[in-house]
Write an enzyme that holds these catalytic residues in place. Structure first.
Site, PDB file in Angstrom:
ATOM      1  N   ILE A  37      66.183  34.522   0.551  1.00 26.56           N
ATOM      2  CA  ILE A  37      65.432  35.597   0.146  1.00 26.56           C
ATOM      3  C   ILE A  37      64.610  36.174   1.204  1.00 26.56           C
ATOM      4  O   ILE A  37      64.280  35.642   2.005  1.00 26.56           O
ATOM      5  CB  ILE A  37      64.320  35.194  -0.844  1.00 26.56           C
ATOM      6  CG1 ILE A  37      65.117  34.116  -1.967  1.00 26.56           C
ATOM      7  CG2 ILE A  37      63.700  36.372  -1.505  1.00 26.56           C
ATOM      8  CD1 ILE A  37      63.980  33.415  -2.787  1.00 26.56           C
ATOM      9  N   CYS A  38      65.010  37.833   1.263  1.00 25.90           N
ATOM     10  CA  CYS A  38      63.993  38.479   2.482  1.00 25.90           C
ATOM     11  C   CYS A  38      62.647  38.867   1.795  1.00 25.90           C
ATOM     12  O   CYS A  38      62.716  39.753   1.106  1.00 25.90           O
ATOM     13  CB  CYS A  38      64.859  39.577   2.592  1.00 25.90           C
ATOM     14  SG  CYS A  38      64.112  40.517   3.774  1.00 25.90           S
ATOM     15  N   LEU A  39      61.783  38.040   2.037  1.00 25.56           N
ATOM     16  CA  LEU A  39      60.514  38.280   1.421  1.00 25.56           C
ATOM     17  C   LEU A  39      59.341  38.063   2.369  1.00 25.56           C
ATOM     18  O   LEU A  39      59.210  36.840   2.897  1.00 25.56           O
ATOM     19  CB  LEU A  39      60.079  37.433   0.192  1.00 25.56           C
ATOM     20  CG  LEU A  39      59.042  37.781  -0.783  1.00 25.56           C
ATOM     21  CD1 LEU A  39      58.905  39.024  -1.296  1.00 25.56           C
ATOM     22  CD2 LEU A  39      58.740  36.742  -1.796  1.00 25.56           C
ATOM     23  N   HIS A  41      67.510  42.358  -1.985  1.00 24.54           N
ATOM     24  CA  HIS A  41      66.679  41.410  -1.066  1.00 24.54           C
ATOM     25  C   HIS A  41      67.238  39.905  -1.064  1.00 24.54           C
ATOM     26  O   HIS A  41      66.551  39.004  -0.373  1.00 24.54           O
ATOM     27  CB  HIS A  41      65.219  41.352  -1.181  1.00 24.54           C
ATOM     28  CG  HIS A  41      64.784  42.840  -0.796  1.00 24.54           C
ATOM     29  ND1 HIS A  41      63.588  43.256  -1.067  1.00 24.54           N
ATOM     30  CD2 HIS A  41      65.452  43.979  -0.245  1.00 24.54           C
ATOM     31  CE1 HIS A  41      63.388  44.554  -0.514  1.00 24.54           C
ATOM     32  NE2 HIS A  41      64.455  44.642  -0.094  1.00 24.54           N
TER      33      HIS A  41
END
Lengths: 154, 192
Positions: free
Chosen positions: A93-95, A86
């Site tokens: 950041i993929c969050l 991620h």
């Protein structure tokens, strides 16, 4: 603390508590953050017993003057960007809590802990499958990306 | 919990030296303060409101958050559904006078209170007193219908209209008409 905007007031409080009682693996240089309260660099260490044990990373937080109603812009910066499904190689950041699921009750500390827990639950070090394409085409600001949150396991 | 904490402070203040208990009481005051901190601005909550899920906010802070995401209004702390109508204001003693006027923020929603039910009067309509003796007329199985309507069994009746109003006069008149009708009816039954 008089004469500060509400966002700076809150950031000042967060900084004080983070410097005073940092959670394990998180440290902040009070001087860097104090020069410009809207721009922080935070050091985090990979937790023991995980794939990132012993590694050090730097997180950059950029706040708008709408913080905490607006989420901070959080990216990994520096030499070492964690290799994680991620985390893109440009530090994005993929969050979900960084965009859609942001809440003003979250804080720098809770974001750091979320990211550390995301790293800790990783089973295999690899870049996201679309890393090359994304890094070439994305905006500099990760908040401009239309993230698609589909994988809750890591 | 709270009482045991105060007890320990008391114990240490009686046994310990002067400087020690000062810092302890300060710590406790700090804890007390943070219990009433707004979950958004982290200051002591001003114009405090509590959500149905029990989370404390300044009203201006929570309002701003609800405005930020009008389509998806959730509690910042626990993500429970939340709305402007469903927060409860907290009124501390003397809290209203110190606030600065905030023109941009609509006033904090008012507390809702319902009056307790007025004590229901004993047996409505069964006395010849103030509340009026009603005479009504109906056709049914003779003795039973007559008893039930006269003695007002079952559903309570609405109270009589206040004295002096047009409705009161009309009711009095109708009551008299029905009384006479009933008397005539009984007379006819006896004669027949």
């Amino acid at each position: 603390m008089a004469g500060m905007s509400p966002s700076e007031r809150r950031l000042q409080k967060e900084l004080m508590s983070l410097v005073k009682e940092p959670p394990p693996g998180v440290s902040v240089d009070p001087d860097i953050a104090e020069r410009n309260l809207l721009h922080w660099i935070i050091d985090i260490r990979g937790a023991a017993g995980t794939l990132y044990e012993g590694e050090r990373f730097q997180l950059q937080f950029k706040f708008s003057n709408k913080y905490p109603f607006d989420s901070p812009e959080v990216t990994f910066v520096g030499q070492n960007i964690p290799v994680h499904p991620h985390v893109y190689s440009n530090g994005h950041i993929c969050l979900s809590i960084l965009t859609d699921d942001w809440s003003p009750a979250l804080s720098v500390q809770s974001v750091c802990l979320s990211i550390m827990s995301m790293l800790s639950s990783c089973k295999e070090k690899q870049r996201p499958p679309d890393n090359a394409f994304y890094v070439k085409t994305c905006n500099k600001n990760p908040k401009k990306t239309k993230w698609w949150y589909h994988d809750d396991s890591v | 919990m709270a009482s045991s904490a105060t007890e320990t402070t008391k114990e240490s203040s009686t046994s310990g030296s002067g400087s020690g208990d000062n810092s302890e009481t300060k710590d406790e005051e700090k804890k007390d303060d943070s219990m009433f901190e707004c979950n958004i601005c982290l200051d002591t909550a001003r114009d405090a409101v509590v959500s149905m899920c029990g989370h404390l906010f300044c009203w201006p802070c929570l309002h701003q958050w609800l405005e930020t995401r009008p389509n998806r209004q959730v509690c910042p702390v626990c993500k429970a559904a939340i709305s402007k109508e469903k927060v409860v204001p907290l009124y501390g003693r003397g809290s209203t006078k110190q606030e600065d006027p905030r023109e941009k923020v609509p006033p904090r929603p008012a507390g809702q209170r319902t009056e307790p039910d007025p004590a229901t009067a004993g047996f409505p309509g069964f006395g010849f007193g103030e509340n009026g003796f009603h005479m009504s007329f109906g056709i049914g199985a003779f003795p039973f219908g007559f008893f039930t309507s006269t003695l007002n069994f079952g559903e309570p009746r609405p109270g009589a209209a206040p004295r002096g109003t047009q409705q009161h006069l009309e009711e009095q008149f109708l009551s008299k008409v029905f009384l006479w009708l009933a008397v005539l009816f009984i007379f006819w039954l006896l004669m027949a």
